[in-house]
Design an enzyme around this catalytic site. Sequence first.
Site, PDB file in Angstrom:
ATOM      1  CB  THR A  87     -18.300  -9.170 157.389  1.00  0.00           C
ATOM      2  OG1 THR A  87     -17.055  -9.542 156.808  1.00  0.00           O
ATOM      3  CG2 THR A  87     -18.080  -8.739 158.836  1.00  0.00           C
ATOM      4  CE  LYS A 162     -14.039  -9.128 158.463  1.00  0.00           C
ATOM      5  NZ  LYS A 162     -12.932  -8.945 157.540  1.00  0.00           N
ATOM      6  CE  LYS A 237     -21.318  -5.892 156.953  1.00  0.00           C
ATOM      7  NZ  LYS A 237     -21.073  -6.772 155.807  1.00  0.00           N
TER       8      LYS A 237
HETATM    9  P1  NAD Z   1     -20.156  -5.983 147.139  1.00  0.00           P
HETATM   10  O1  NAD Z   1     -21.242  -5.027 147.434  1.00  0.00           O
HETATM   11  O2  NAD Z   1     -19.139  -5.655 146.082  1.00  0.00           O
HETATM   12  O3  NAD Z   1     -20.795  -7.414 146.733  1.00  0.00           O
HETATM   13  C1  NAD Z   1     -21.995  -7.931 147.241  1.00  0.00           C
HETATM   14  C2  NAD Z   1     -22.737  -8.569 146.084  1.00  0.00           C
HETATM   15  O4  NAD Z   1     -23.920  -9.188 146.573  1.00  0.00           O
HETATM   16  C3  NAD Z   1     -23.175  -7.534 145.037  1.00  0.00           C
HETATM   17  O5  NAD Z   1     -22.672  -7.931 143.760  1.00  0.00           O
HETATM   18  C4  NAD Z   1     -24.693  -7.591 145.094  1.00  0.00           C
HETATM   19  O6  NAD Z   1     -25.334  -7.383 143.830  1.00  0.00           O
HETATM   20  C5  NAD Z   1     -24.930  -8.993 145.609  1.00  0.00           C
HETATM   21  N1  NAD Z   1     -26.248  -9.178 146.228  1.00  0.00           N
HETATM   22  C6  NAD Z   1     -26.891  -8.367 147.108  1.00  0.00           C
HETATM   23  N2  NAD Z   1     -28.080  -8.894 147.459  1.00  0.00           N
HETATM   24  C7  NAD Z   1     -28.181 -10.066 146.786  1.00  0.00           C
HETATM   25  C8  NAD Z   1     -29.183 -11.074 146.724  1.00  0.00           C
HETATM   26  N3  NAD Z   1     -30.316 -10.988 147.441  1.00  0.00           N
HETATM   27  N4  NAD Z   1     -28.969 -12.138 145.920  1.00  0.00           N
HETATM   28  C9  NAD Z   1     -27.828 -12.242 145.191  1.00  0.00           C
HETATM   29  N5  NAD Z   1     -26.843 -11.326 145.208  1.00  0.00           N
HETATM   30  C10 NAD Z   1     -27.018 -10.246 145.997  1.00  0.00           C
HETATM   31  O7  NAD Z   1     -19.436  -6.288 148.527  1.00  0.00           O
HETATM   32  P2  NAD Z   1     -18.012  -6.994 148.767  1.00  0.00           P
HETATM   33  O8  NAD Z   1     -16.973  -5.953 148.918  1.00  0.00           O
HETATM   34  O9  NAD Z   1     -17.843  -8.093 147.781  1.00  0.00           O
HETATM   35  O10 NAD Z   1     -18.257  -7.604 150.227  1.00  0.00           O
HETATM   36  C11 NAD Z   1     -19.018  -8.787 150.438  1.00  0.00           C
HETATM   37  C12 NAD Z   1     -18.901  -9.172 151.903  1.00  0.00           C
HETATM   38  O11 NAD Z   1     -17.525  -9.369 152.235  1.00  0.00           O
HETATM   39  C13 NAD Z   1     -19.424  -8.111 152.881  1.00  0.00           C
HETATM   40  O12 NAD Z   1     -20.098  -8.768 153.915  1.00  0.00           O
HETATM   41  C14 NAD Z   1     -18.155  -7.405 153.352  1.00  0.00           C
HETATM   42  O13 NAD Z   1     -18.317  -6.848 154.649  1.00  0.00           O
HETATM   43  C15 NAD Z   1     -17.176  -8.559 153.349  1.00  0.00           C
HETATM   44  N6  NAD Z   1     -15.762  -8.170 153.202  1.00  0.00           N
HETATM   45  C16 NAD Z   1     -15.381  -7.242 152.282  1.00  0.00           C
HETATM   46  C17 NAD Z   1     -14.044  -6.901 152.161  1.00  0.00           C
HETATM   47  C18 NAD Z   1     -13.587  -5.870 151.147  1.00  0.00           C
HETATM   48  O14 NAD Z   1     -12.425  -5.431 151.247  1.00  0.00           O
HETATM   49  N7  NAD Z   1     -14.395  -5.482 150.172  1.00  0.00           N
HETATM   50  C19 NAD Z   1     -13.081  -7.510 152.979  1.00  0.00           C
HETATM   51  C20 NAD Z   1     -13.493  -8.491 153.894  1.00  0.00           C
HETATM   52  C21 NAD Z   1     -14.838  -8.808 153.989  1.00  0.00           C
END
Ligand code: NAD
Length: 290
Positions: A87, A162, A237
């Site tokens: 997102t 979204k 966010k």
């Molecule tokens: P998260 O923080 O658990 O996962 C993000 C991952 O990206 C982490 O493992 C981190 O180490 C990795 N990362 C960061 N910078 C990086 C880089 N430069 N290279 C490689 N890896 C890198 O977050 P999440 O909950 O998995 O969410 C991911 C996305 O999905 C976000 O944009 C969030 O808004 C969206 N989202 C989350 C949910 C939810 O319920 N958690 C629901 C819908 C959408």
Amino acid sequence: MKIGFIGLGNMGAPMAANLAKAGHEVTGFDMADVAVEGVTMAGSAGEAAKGAEVVITMLPNGQILRAVAAEIIPAMDKGATFVDCSTVDVDSARAVAAEAEAAGLLAVDAPVSGGVGGATGGTLTFMAGGSDAGFAKAKPLFDIMGQKAVHCGGAGAGQSAKICNNMILGATMIATCEAFALADKLGLDRQKMFDVVSTSSGYSWTMNAYCPAPGVGPQSPADNGYKPGFAAELMLKDLRLSQQAAESVDADTPMGALAQALYAQFVEQEDGKGMDFSAMLPRFEKRHRD
Ligand code: NAD
């Protein structure tokens, strides 16, 4: 299909695992030291993207997406498809899509709804922006990771859908929580409140599917001490992204703006950080009219 998957966090890891389980050859990369069942880990994002037909990213924000895109776009084969499921702001989504297309790639922005439960169960909803050809290439993968994929329009349309959805979600959660807190003070039993509202015109996803009152309605983070789920800071966010987008197109969104202000107060000045976004209910319970 040979797939690169970058960003194996709470959402990315189970999504990548489901693709591997379905028989795809998945190479993953995350900055953190993670292991995902069935996924071969690469030493860099570029390495994970090299030779892949489709590269999927699932990253925290637009700035990180832009940095990762700058590394993987040159590493990808011409004709391959770049699918971003994070997102992010609409501008970053459009900028990355333009860069990918200039390099001869197909690009799709495809944020998801459904949370960690949906990612694990393969029941996410994908809202996609990009060309017909890009969507067609990504669709079989969306069908593995999710139960519904809507092609919303051109680049950035997925992110637009979204943040509009989540602006409704944030405002609705607040409305549901403040109504429960009012009902408490009026001496109304919470189960009765649920029984009435969930079948009356106040019903909503936040009441019926994700009830913020513990022990009432279906299982939700409220039944688990408000452990996320969907964290309040992620809600903040998304509300900020919605207000940033509203400003950029001069849209009047007073409820969205107030929802953003309330979640900002909850996360940054109160005890909301690390709590599920439905923990607005105990917040309202503690409060009085100013
Ligand atoms: P998260 O923080 O658990 O996962 C993000 C991952 O990206 C982490 O493992 C981190 O180490 C990795 N990362 C960061 N910078 C990086 C880089 N430069 N290279 C490689 N890896 C890198 O977050 P999440 O909950 O998995 O969410 C991911 C996305 O999905 C976000 O944009 C969030 O808004 C969206 N989202 C989350 C949910 C939810 O319920 N958690 C629901 C819908 C959408």
